[in-house]
Scaffold this active site. Structure first.
Site, PDB file in Angstrom:
ATOM      1  N   SER A 121      34.230  40.799  63.308  1.00  0.00           N
ATOM      2  CA  SER A 121      35.672  40.552  63.224  1.00  0.00           C
ATOM      3  C   SER A 121      36.058  39.512  64.269  1.00  0.00           C
ATOM      4  O   SER A 121      35.559  39.542  65.393  1.00  0.00           O
ATOM      5  CB  SER A 121      36.472  41.839  63.471  1.00  0.00           C
ATOM      6  OG  SER A 121      36.260  42.766  62.429  1.00  0.00           O
ATOM      7  N   LYS A 189      32.063  48.618  59.558  1.00  0.00           N
ATOM      8  CA  LYS A 189      32.950  47.486  59.248  1.00  0.00           C
ATOM      9  C   LYS A 189      33.678  47.708  57.928  1.00  0.00           C
ATOM     10  O   LYS A 189      34.844  47.325  57.771  1.00  0.00           O
ATOM     11  CB  LYS A 189      32.133  46.191  59.183  1.00  0.00           C
ATOM     12  CG  LYS A 189      32.954  44.933  58.887  1.00  0.00           C
ATOM     13  CD  LYS A 189      34.033  44.695  59.940  1.00  0.00           C
ATOM     14  CE  LYS A 189      34.532  43.273  59.955  1.00  0.00           C
ATOM     15  NZ  LYS A 189      34.914  42.692  58.687  1.00  0.00           N
ATOM     16  N   HIS A 192      36.438  49.996  58.704  1.00  0.00           N
ATOM     17  CA  HIS A 192      37.366  49.182  59.508  1.00  0.00           C
ATOM     18  C   HIS A 192      38.243  48.331  58.596  1.00  0.00           C
ATOM     19  O   HIS A 192      39.468  48.264  58.756  1.00  0.00           O
ATOM     20  CB  HIS A 192      36.551  48.305  60.463  1.00  0.00           C
ATOM     21  CG  HIS A 192      37.298  47.166  61.081  1.00  0.00           C
ATOM     22  ND1 HIS A 192      37.549  45.989  60.400  1.00  0.00           N
ATOM     23  CD2 HIS A 192      37.816  47.001  62.311  1.00  0.00           C
ATOM     24  CE1 HIS A 192      38.212  45.155  61.181  1.00  0.00           C
ATOM     25  NE2 HIS A 192      38.383  45.751  62.344  1.00  0.00           N
ATOM     26  N   ASN A 193      37.619  47.666  57.606  1.00  0.00           N
ATOM     27  CA  ASN A 193      38.383  46.832  56.677  1.00  0.00           C
ATOM     28  C   ASN A 193      39.342  47.659  55.838  1.00  0.00           C
ATOM     29  O   ASN A 193      40.464  47.228  55.559  1.00  0.00           O
ATOM     30  CB  ASN A 193      37.432  46.061  55.764  1.00  0.00           C
ATOM     31  CG  ASN A 193      36.767  44.893  56.459  1.00  0.00           C
ATOM     32  OD1 ASN A 193      37.109  44.577  57.597  1.00  0.00           O
ATOM     33  ND2 ASN A 193      35.820  44.263  55.796  1.00  0.00           N
ATOM     34  N   GLU A 196      42.310  48.383  57.944  1.00  0.00           N
ATOM     35  CA  GLU A 196      43.087  47.156  58.151  1.00  0.00           C
ATOM     36  C   GLU A 196      43.869  46.768  56.895  1.00  0.00           C
ATOM     37  O   GLU A 196      45.059  46.453  56.955  1.00  0.00           O
ATOM     38  CB  GLU A 196      42.156  46.020  58.554  1.00  0.00           C
ATOM     39  CG  GLU A 196      42.859  44.693  58.774  1.00  0.00           C
ATOM     40  CD  GLU A 196      41.903  43.581  59.132  1.00  0.00           C
ATOM     41  OE1 GLU A 196      42.369  42.451  59.367  1.00  0.00           O
ATOM     42  OE2 GLU A 196      40.671  43.824  59.174  1.00  0.00           O
TER      43      GLU A 196
END
Length: 253
Positions: A121, A189, A192-193, A196
């Protein structure tokens, strides 16, 4: 430390720049020769094929792939597996599916080639601010590559430390973390995405409501899809969205 960078787009190119500024020796490759030539003027050594890239690196080699997930990354990993030798490492810093990471690691292990998946990121701001990285792979290989991760990471910066972590050590506060075995980096990740993008969708829906806060002032005929407002006087706020976003800027970030 020496490293090869494959893919010189917005993130890959800036990562090579940050590594070069940090004292590392970068050899760079991209299918677009103009990207290679432009970056070579800033210090990294150019390579115009994967074979040349491998030849310019000293064993044990480390090659970082910064390409779109799917076929571009898959094909590049397969191509690199031929000239690389036992002890070399392929690092995928894109957004690959973590299940693919597990498979690739097993396939490459039969040749003695290490595979590391890195959820990255930072976007276009990473050159100056650094990149947060979620890493999956063999612990000893990650430790060997630590100088690369430490240079790319944001570092602890000037913000207050998280209470209770002062004596814990580790690299999490630096902005990078070995999350576990192969696939763990891209798994973290992926989640995480999801968090987000969920937040972004929430922002978009909320701003959509604010944009339509003057719906009571509209004259619309009733139809099968539209119910006239019972209290149109409640929805006649003509709001300045740009100023509203700015006043909440510090809170949302």
């Amino acid at each position: 430390m020496q490293i090869g960078m494959i893919g010189l787009g917005r993130m890959g190119g800036n990562m090579a720049r940050r590594l070069t500024k940090g004292g590392h020796q970068c050899v760079v490759f991209d299918r677009n020769r103009e990207n290679v030539n432009a970056l070579a003027k800033e210090g990294p050594a150019p390579a115009y094929s994967l074979e040349e890239l491998v030849e310019k690196l000293s064993a044990p080699r480390a090659l970082w792939i910064m390409l779109p997930s799917g076929a571009p990354t898959e094909e590049t990993v397969a191509a690199l597996s031929k000239p690389l030798e036992s002890g070399d490492a392929i690092i995928d810093g894109g957004n690959s599916y973590y299940v693919d990471d597990i498979r690739r690691a097993k396939e490459l292990a039969s040749k003695g080639i290490h595979y590391v998946d890195v959820g990255t990121s930072g976007g276009i701001w990473g050159l100056e601010r650094g990149y947060c990285m979620m890493i999956g792979g063999e612990r000893d290989v990650i430790q060997q590559l630590d100088p690369i991760f430490a240079t790319l990471a944001p570092g602890i910066g000037s913000i207050p430390r998280t209470p209770g972590r002062e004596k814990l050590g580790g690299t999490a506060e630096q902005g990078y973390l070995h999350c576990g075995l192969n696939g763990a980096g891209h798994f973290v990740k992926m989640v995480h995405n999801g968090i987000e993008y969920g937040l972004m969708a929430g922002y978009a829906e909320g701003l959509g409501v604010l944009k339509s806060a003057n719906a009571g002032a509209w004259q619309r005929e009733a139809d099968a899809e539209t119910t006239p407002s019972r209290d149109p006087e409640h929805y006649q706020h003509d709001l300045n969205l740009a100023d509203i976003v700015e006043v909440y800027h510090g809170c949302w970030i």
